[in-house]
Design a protein around this motif. Structure first.
Motif, PDB file in Angstrom:
ATOM      1  N   THR A  97      -7.477   1.781  -3.072  1.00 13.64           N
ATOM      2  CA  THR A  97      -7.110   1.110  -1.810  1.00 13.64           C
ATOM      3  C   THR A  97      -8.196   1.339  -0.761  1.00 13.64           C
ATOM      4  O   THR A  97      -8.586   0.417  -0.029  1.00 13.64           O
ATOM      5  N   GLY A 135      -9.125  -2.399  -1.471  1.00 15.70           N
ATOM      6  CA  GLY A 135      -7.992  -2.986  -0.746  1.00 15.70           C
ATOM      7  C   GLY A 135      -8.363  -3.205   0.717  1.00 15.70           C
ATOM      8  O   GLY A 135      -8.228  -4.302   1.266  1.00 15.70           O
ATOM      9  N   SER A 136      -8.862  -2.147   1.337  1.00 15.84           N
ATOM     10  CA  SER A 136      -9.239  -2.209   2.753  1.00 15.84           C
ATOM     11  C   SER A 136     -10.712  -2.541   2.933  1.00 15.84           C
ATOM     12  O   SER A 136     -11.129  -2.884   4.044  1.00 15.84           O
ATOM     13  N   MET A 168      -2.952  -3.463  -6.128  1.00 14.31           N
ATOM     14  CA  MET A 168      -3.631  -3.423  -4.833  1.00 14.31           C
ATOM     15  C   MET A 168      -4.711  -4.496  -4.854  1.00 14.31           C
ATOM     16  O   MET A 168      -5.806  -4.301  -5.371  1.00 14.31           O
ATOM     17  N   MET A 224       1.938   6.722   3.849  1.00 13.30           N
ATOM     18  CA  MET A 224       2.893   5.601   3.891  1.00 13.30           C
ATOM     19  C   MET A 224       3.807   5.664   2.671  1.00 13.30           C
ATOM     20  O   MET A 224       5.002   5.396   2.758  1.00 13.30           O
ATOM     21  N   ALA A 252       0.840  -1.208   0.000  1.00  9.44           N
ATOM     22  CA  ALA A 252       0.000   0.000   0.000  1.00  9.44           C
ATOM     23  C   ALA A 252       0.867   1.248   0.000  1.00  9.44           C
ATOM     24  O   ALA A 252       1.831   1.355   0.773  1.00  9.44           O
TER      25      ALA A 252
HETATM   26  O1  LIG Z   1      -4.125  -1.947   6.067  1.00  8.40           O
HETATM   27  C1  LIG Z   1      -3.269  -1.917   5.181  1.00  8.40           C
HETATM   28  O2  LIG Z   1      -2.331  -1.111   5.223  1.00  8.40           O
HETATM   29  C2  LIG Z   1      -3.390  -2.847   3.992  1.00  8.40           C
HETATM   30  C3  LIG Z   1      -3.564  -2.132   2.697  1.00  8.40           C
HETATM   31  C4  LIG Z   1      -4.893  -2.563   2.144  1.00  8.40           C
HETATM   32  C5  LIG Z   1      -5.394  -3.500   3.118  1.00  8.40           C
HETATM   33  N1  LIG Z   1      -4.570  -3.664   4.099  1.00  8.40           N
END
Ligand SMILES: O=C(O)[C@@H]1CCC=N1
Ligand SMILES: NC(=O)C1=CN([C@@H]2O[C@H](COP(=O)(O)OP(=O)(O)OC[C@H]3O[C@@H](n4cnc5c(N)ncnc54)[C@H](O)[C@@H]3O)[C@@H](O)[C@H]2O)C=CC1
Length: 290
Positions: free
Chosen positions: A184, A188-189, A134, A281, A113
């Protein structure tokens, strides 16, 4: 354009190496092995020395592993595709070490990420072909949703290979790199947000007198049914919601509680904060001098 899992999978014969063997690496690996798109013996998993974890991966999936410094280096050198799957905080150091050992035909596929293509190449110290992706953990059951960006050095064959890899475990959406953080925040999350809602529904069910099993099963079926309804009817979620919500009925009463708490705005802010955190990040990695 979103591309969907193919019914006839292409067997990937190139040696793959997962540099980092945690949750995300295992989710992708499990999906690939279940769909028989990789030969497990051609996949090598590395970590920083957690032998128990590597033993588990060998037993469960039949992959090769490299736990020692010397075997790790050899596995990375032999791989045609190196999947970067460590935590962002560990990436800068690993990439600096990796750079000088690479040959120009090795493809780097990052799932990290926030880590930008330009930062990967900068840390490697070379213009390596890079696919920034991602994915999400639903890849482990073939229902992942992966966002994808390629660096200009990636060849047509390498692009196809990355598509095959991720289409084997779900859908693939090619985007502009500037959209990656928003993606993301959504996919992603996103599984974590849905689990959060499910946790709340299960808790309410139990507090209302259902057994834990009943509350769980009813919640699961409701989430599956609702997402399939959006997909199969092609209707907007808002239109489907309206059909559940009788005027002055019980659903309307629940929605009123959510609206009084500004839930939609809160969720939008959560997605935006996730994207912002990914950018933070990424910025930290750009400045990482470790
Ligand atoms: O929490 C996180 O940083 C990672 C990136 C997307 C899902 N989990
Ligand atoms: N968990 C998720 O839902 C998703 C995670 N990601 C990304 O995946 C990456 C990994 O996340 P998780 O799998 O959740 O983390 P994790 O903590 O479960 O796994 C990280 C792995 O990297 C290894 N590692 C760290 N430094 C290393 C080094 N120098 N050499 C070899 N191995 C090293 C660790 O030993 C561990 O096996 C993160 O960058 C995250 O942003 C992306 C999408 C979704």
């Amino acid at each position: 354009m979103m591309s969907h899992p193919q019914s006839l999978q292409t067997l990937i014969t190139e040696p793959l190496c997962f540099y980092g063997s945690g949750s995300m690496a295992e989710a992708i690996l499990r999906g690939l092995v279940n769909r028989a798109v990789v030969v497990p013996a051609h996949v090598t998993m590395l970590n920083r020395g957690n032998k128990e974890r590597l033993d588990y991966l060998v037993q469960r999936y039949g992959v090769a592993v490299a736990g020692e410094e010397s075997t790790r280096t050899a596995a990375l050198q032999q791989a045609k595709v190196i999947v970067l799957a460590m935590k962002p905080v560990d990436a800068a150091h690993a990439l600096r070490q990796l750079g000088p050992t690479l040959t120009e035909d090795q493809l780097i596929v990052s799932v990290i990420a926030g880590l930008e293509v330009g930062t990967i190449q900068h840390l490697l110290g070379r213009k390596q072909p890079v696919a920034r992706t991602m994915p999400n953990t639903s890849s482990s059951i073939g229902l992942g949703a992966t966002g994808l960006v390629f660096s200009e050095e990636v060849s047509l064959e390498q692009r196809q290979l990355v598509h095959h890899l991720f289409e084997a475990v779900g859908t693939v959406t090619e985007i502009e790199e500037s959209q990656m953080e928003t993606l993301t925040g959504i996919s992603g999350s996103g599984p974590a947000y849905i689990y959060y809602v499910m946790e709340s529904m299960i808790r309410a069910g139990i507090e209302g007198g259902l057994s834990a099993e009943q509350a769980r099963e009813l919640t699961i079926q409701t989430v599956i049914g609702a997402s399939h309804m959006v997909q199969q009817t092609g209707e907007e979620p808002a239109a489907l919601r309206a059909k559940v919500t009788s005027p002055n009925g019980s659903t309307a009463a629940a929605i009123k509680v959510f609206e009084d708490a500004h839930m939609q705005d809160t969720i939008v802010r959560g997605v935006e904060r996730c994207a912002e955190r990914s950018r933070e990040m990424g910025a930290a990695l750009k400045e990482d001098n470790s």
